[in-house]
Scaffold this active site. Sequence first.
Site, short mmCIF file in Angstrom:
data_model
loop_
_atom_site.label_atom_id
_atom_site.label_comp_id
_atom_site.label_asym_id
_atom_site.label_seq_id
_atom_site.Cartn_x
_atom_site.Cartn_y
_atom_site.Cartn_z
N GLU A 94 0.44 -1.50 15.78
CA GLU A 94 -0.19 -0.20 15.44
C GLU A 94 -1.15 0.10 16.57
O GLU A 94 -1.34 1.37 16.99
CB GLU A 94 -1.19 -0.38 13.96
CG GLU A 94 -1.86 0.73 13.93
CD GLU A 94 -2.94 0.72 12.52
OE1 GLU A 94 -2.57 -0.04 11.65
OE2 GLU A 94 -3.92 1.26 12.57
N CYS A 98 -8.14 2.45 6.56
CA CYS A 98 -7.63 3.13 5.66
C CYS A 98 -8.47 2.77 4.31
O CYS A 98 -8.80 1.68 3.93
CB CYS A 98 -6.45 3.16 5.45
SG CYS A 98 -5.51 1.91 4.72
N SER A 127 1.55 -11.09 9.25
CA SER A 127 0.75 -9.61 8.86
C SER A 127 -0.58 -9.69 9.09
O SER A 127 -1.45 -10.87 8.42
CB SER A 127 1.01 -9.53 7.09
OG SER A 127 0.02 -8.88 6.59
N ASN A 149 -3.01 -7.64 8.38
CA ASN A 149 -4.00 -7.39 7.11
C ASN A 149 -4.05 -8.49 6.33
O ASN A 149 -5.07 -8.86 5.61
CB ASN A 149 -3.54 -5.96 6.54
CG ASN A 149 -2.47 -6.12 5.44
OD1 ASN A 149 -2.76 -6.56 4.39
ND2 ASN A 149 -1.19 -5.84 5.89
N THR A 201 -6.34 0.63 11.15
CA THR A 201 -6.37 0.91 9.74
C THR A 201 -6.75 -0.45 9.12
O THR A 201 -7.20 -0.16 7.89
CB THR A 201 -4.95 1.79 9.40
OG1 THR A 201 -3.96 0.71 9.71
CG2 THR A 201 -5.06 3.01 9.82
N HIS A 241 -1.37 -5.85 18.50
CA HIS A 241 -0.76 -5.38 17.19
C HIS A 241 0.13 -4.02 17.65
O HIS A 241 -0.45 -3.09 18.11
CB HIS A 241 -1.72 -5.25 16.19
CG HIS A 241 -1.01 -5.02 14.70
ND1 HIS A 241 -0.71 -3.75 14.53
CD2 HIS A 241 -0.94 -5.67 13.80
CE1 HIS A 241 -0.21 -3.81 13.16
NE2 HIS A 241 -0.52 -5.02 12.92
N CYS A 282 0.81 -1.13 0.01
CA CYS A 282 0.07 0.01 0.09
C CYS A 282 0.94 1.09 0.00
O CYS A 282 2.07 1.07 0.12
CB CYS A 282 -0.88 -0.01 1.36
SG CYS A 282 0.28 -0.07 2.72
FE1 F3S Z 1 -1.22 1.08 4.19
FE2 F3S Z 1 -1.04 3.44 5.64
FE3 F3S Z 1 -3.35 1.75 5.30
S1 F3S Z 1 0.20 1.74 5.89
S2 F3S Z 1 -2.80 -0.18 5.00
S3 F3S Z 1 -1.86 2.86 3.74
S4 F3S Z 1 -3.06 3.00 6.91
#
Ligand code: F3S
Length: 282
Positions: A129, A195, A223, A225, A167, A127, A12
């Site tokens: 974050e 995000c 990871s 995500n 996010t 995590h 990303c």
């Molecule tokens: Fe990447 Fe920033 Fe979203 S690191 S996953 S664009 S919060």
Amino acid sequence: MEIITAGSAGFCFGVKRAVDTVYELSSQDKKIYTYGPIIHNETVIKDLEKRGVGIINSPEELYELDPNDTVIVIRSHGVSENIYNSIAEAGFEIVDTTCPFVKRIHDAVSEASNNGEEILILGSSDHPEVQGIMGWCHGPVQVIEDASDSHDYKPLTNKPIRLVSQTTFNNKKFEDIVEILKLNKYNVNVMNTICNATLQRQNEAEELASKADIMIVIGDRHSSNTRKLYEICAAKCPETHFIETLDDLNLEVPKSVRLVGITAGASTPQNLIEEVQKEWKN
Ligand code: F3S
């Protein structure tokens, strides 16, 4: 057989920016350390190690480094206010690659908690974050991970609640939890801080998985995500496979398979995605 790769698969904007910054810095004379691995990807970490980039994982490790010739890079996940201050007060040059979408959450919780609001974070409490976000709260804060936790949730005060999320949180879970909290009549100020890059990646993955016979999700097992992406795809396509490297790919495919979908987490390098595509095409 058709192979479709989701357009949003791979790095990303925030991860790319952080990784590119470290590569650029690695050609300088100063010693470069990242606070935590810059990305959940062994290949990239090993390559950076070869270029002399080190990793520290705690403020105590700063004592072993010389602030005069060392740069500390803060990764896209961000860090708590205390950790940021420890690095700055020890005299190190800081290159802060905290993703702007994460920084926005730090600012929001900091301001809301200064105004007396209680903070509620949707995400994984272990995590980095989420730990970073907690570290910008100046008052009561709790974390809930899923809908089952939200049934047991009790505010710590009678103040308004500011709700934010990691996010990369699953958007469907986010909506379910907000619904439960509203049914319980809590005074919640909701900020959906998932995000756009994550939303787009999750939506594309879900759409592709709902028509694919086989779905491949590429990424590191650490990871979060990528694991969430796997959950989303597996809910739509029973033949969803999580692979970390090419070695995990089993290419024995029944003849009936017409469509293979590929997606990848935010920390999966483009070259790995391309290798997987090539293997399928061969
Ligand atoms: Fe990447 Fe920033 Fe979203 S690191 S996953 S664009 S919060």
